[in-house]
Design an enzyme around this catalytic site. Structure first.
Site, PDB file in Angstrom:
ATOM      1  N   HIS A   1      51.270  94.173  18.398  1.00 53.34           N
ATOM      2  CA  HIS A   1      52.303  95.107  18.575  1.00 53.34           C
ATOM      3  C   HIS A   1      51.501  96.678  19.380  1.00 53.34           C
ATOM      4  CE1 HIS A   1      50.501  95.947  14.636  1.00 53.34           C
ATOM      5  NE2 HIS A   1      50.884  96.844  14.819  1.00 53.34           N
TER       6      HIS A   1
ATOM      7  N   HIS B   1      50.568  99.833  17.238  1.00 55.96           N
ATOM      8  CA  HIS B   1      50.095 100.510  17.008  1.00 55.96           C
ATOM      9  C   HIS B   1      48.307 100.917  17.686  1.00 55.96           C
ATOM     10  CE1 HIS B   1      52.521 100.905  13.326  1.00 55.96           C
ATOM     11  NE2 HIS B   1      52.365 101.562  13.936  1.00 55.96           N
TER      12      HIS B   1
ATOM     13  N   ASP C   1      45.413 101.520  15.639  1.00 56.81           N
ATOM     14  CA  ASP C   1      44.201  99.831  15.298  1.00 56.81           C
ATOM     15  C   ASP C   1      44.225  98.967  15.252  1.00 56.81           C
ATOM     16  OD1 ASP C   1      46.302 100.343  14.183  1.00 56.81           O
ATOM     17  OD2 ASP C   1      45.409  99.492  12.326  1.00 56.81           O
ATOM     18  N   HIS C   2      44.729  98.793  16.574  1.00 57.64           N
ATOM     19  CA  HIS C   2      45.441  97.278  17.382  1.00 57.64           C
ATOM     20  C   HIS C   2      45.282  97.091  18.928  1.00 57.64           C
ATOM     21  CE1 HIS C   2      47.077  95.384  13.609  1.00 57.64           C
ATOM     22  NE2 HIS C   2      47.441  95.893  13.301  1.00 57.64           N
TER      23      HIS C   2
ATOM     24  N   HIS D   1      57.773  95.772  10.788  1.00 58.80           N
ATOM     25  CA  HIS D   1      56.748  96.457  11.470  1.00 58.80           C
ATOM     26  C   HIS D   1      56.480  98.080  12.334  1.00 58.80           C
ATOM     27  CE1 HIS D   1      52.652  97.951  10.502  1.00 58.80           C
ATOM     28  NE2 HIS D   1      52.230  97.665  11.921  1.00 58.80           N
TER      29      HIS D   1
ATOM     30  N   ASP E   1      50.802  93.154  11.527  1.00 57.63           N
ATOM     31  CA  ASP E   1      50.718  93.456  10.522  1.00 57.63           C
ATOM     32  C   ASP E   1      52.259  93.281   9.938  1.00 57.63           C
ATOM     33  OD1 ASP E   1      48.332  94.581  10.697  1.00 57.63           O
ATOM     34  OD2 ASP E   1      48.905  97.024  11.478  1.00 57.63           O
TER      35      ASP E   1
ATOM     36  N   HIS F   1      44.611  92.507   8.139  1.00 59.42           N
ATOM     37  CA  HIS F   1      43.897  93.641   7.487  1.00 59.42           C
ATOM     38  C   HIS F   1      44.058  92.280   6.123  1.00 59.42           C
ATOM     39  CE1 HIS F   1      44.756  97.176   9.476  1.00 59.42           C
ATOM     40  NE2 HIS F   1      45.767  96.706   9.865  1.00 59.42           N
TER      41      HIS F   1
HETATM   42 ZN   LIG Z   1      50.348  98.018  12.958  1.00 58.72          ZN
END
Ligand SMILES: [Zn+2]
Length: 255
Positions: free
Chosen positions: A55, A57, A59-60, A111, A131, A169
């Site tokens: 996805h 975001h 941090d990905h 999410h 996530d 995570h």
């Molecule tokens: Zn995320």
């Protein structure tokens, strides 16, 4: 034999690295940061050929541009134009071959709306779910509705019990603390909590989990359980599994 190794990133992300039979050609999932990936590849003399993205975001996806420039891998991810650098856009029902193994793509909105998961059937089966599903918990609802997330998790829960769950995570201990409140009478969860506490004391990952274990310990997959519904009723609606899920998700946001 495919090995899957966690590369820790930021404070609690894992960038999963896939390697087939000690080949030098490897893949990574959700490289939010580039430094730990490059360090690992250089130290182990590996070549990055494929990147999977679940996805949008940051941090990905934060490492995509630099990895694209440096290694020119196939970057496979959601049909979301916001994510630059993806060369193969995939969605529900698509499949892709990665390091010789076939991965099916599942749309798992909740999410985020663009969230997908990659599932490889086999012994054992492998699931990269970003996530969406965590050990003992699930992702926050940033874009989707409770119903979308509930449907996504319900589908993941029907995958084979021995499916290894590679979440993005290390949230397990916090999730299991919430699980103790939401689903108090669950000895299997208590045992797993103790194991995970020991793992974290040794700085080991608590992942992967398995679908079978999550069905036993994860309150968000146990919303049809009478006792979970009863506990949720003190926090809000719990007359249906979806209402129970919605109540648990809101409760966890403020836990
Ligand atoms: Zn995320």
């Amino acid at each position: 034999m495919m090995s899957v190794i966690p590369i820790p990133a930021f404070s609690d992300n894992y960038i999963w690295l896939l390697q087939q039979d000690n080949s030098a050609e490897v893949a990574v999932v959700d490289p939010g940061d580039v430094r730990p990936v490059i360090d690992y590849l250089e130290r182990e003399e590996l070549h990055l050929t494929t990147v999977l993205v679940t996805h949008h975001h940051h941090d990905h996806t934060g490492g995509l541009a630099e990895l694209a420039q440096r290694y020119s891998p196939r970057i496979i991810g959601p049909e979301n134009p916001q994510i630059k650098d993806i060369v193969e856009r995939v969605g529900e029902g698509d499949a892709c071959r990665v390091l010789g193994r076939r991965f099916e793509v599942m749309a798992v909105p909740g999410h985020t709306l663009d969230h997908i998961a990659f599932f490889a059937a086999g012994t054992p089966s492998l699931l990269f779910c970003g996530d969406t599903l965590f050990c003992g918990g699930c992702g926050r609802l940033f874009e989707g509705t409770p119903e979308q997330m509930y449907q996504s998790l319900t589908r993941l829960a029907t995958l084979p019990e021995d499916t290894m769950v590679f979440a993005a995570h290390e949230y397990t201990l916090a999730n299991l603390r919430f699980a103790q409140a939401a689903d108090p009478d669950n000895p299997a969860r208590d045992r797993h909590f103790q194991e995970c506490q020991r793992a974290r004391e040794l700085n080991r990952a608590t992942l992967p989990s398995t679908i079978g274990r999550e069905r036993q310990i994860n309150p968000f997959l146990r919303v049809t359980d009478k006792r979970v519904q009863e506990t949720a009723s003190a926090q809000g609606q719990s007359d249906t599994p979806l209402a129970t899920f919605t109540t648990l998700r809101a409760w966890k946001d403020n836990f």
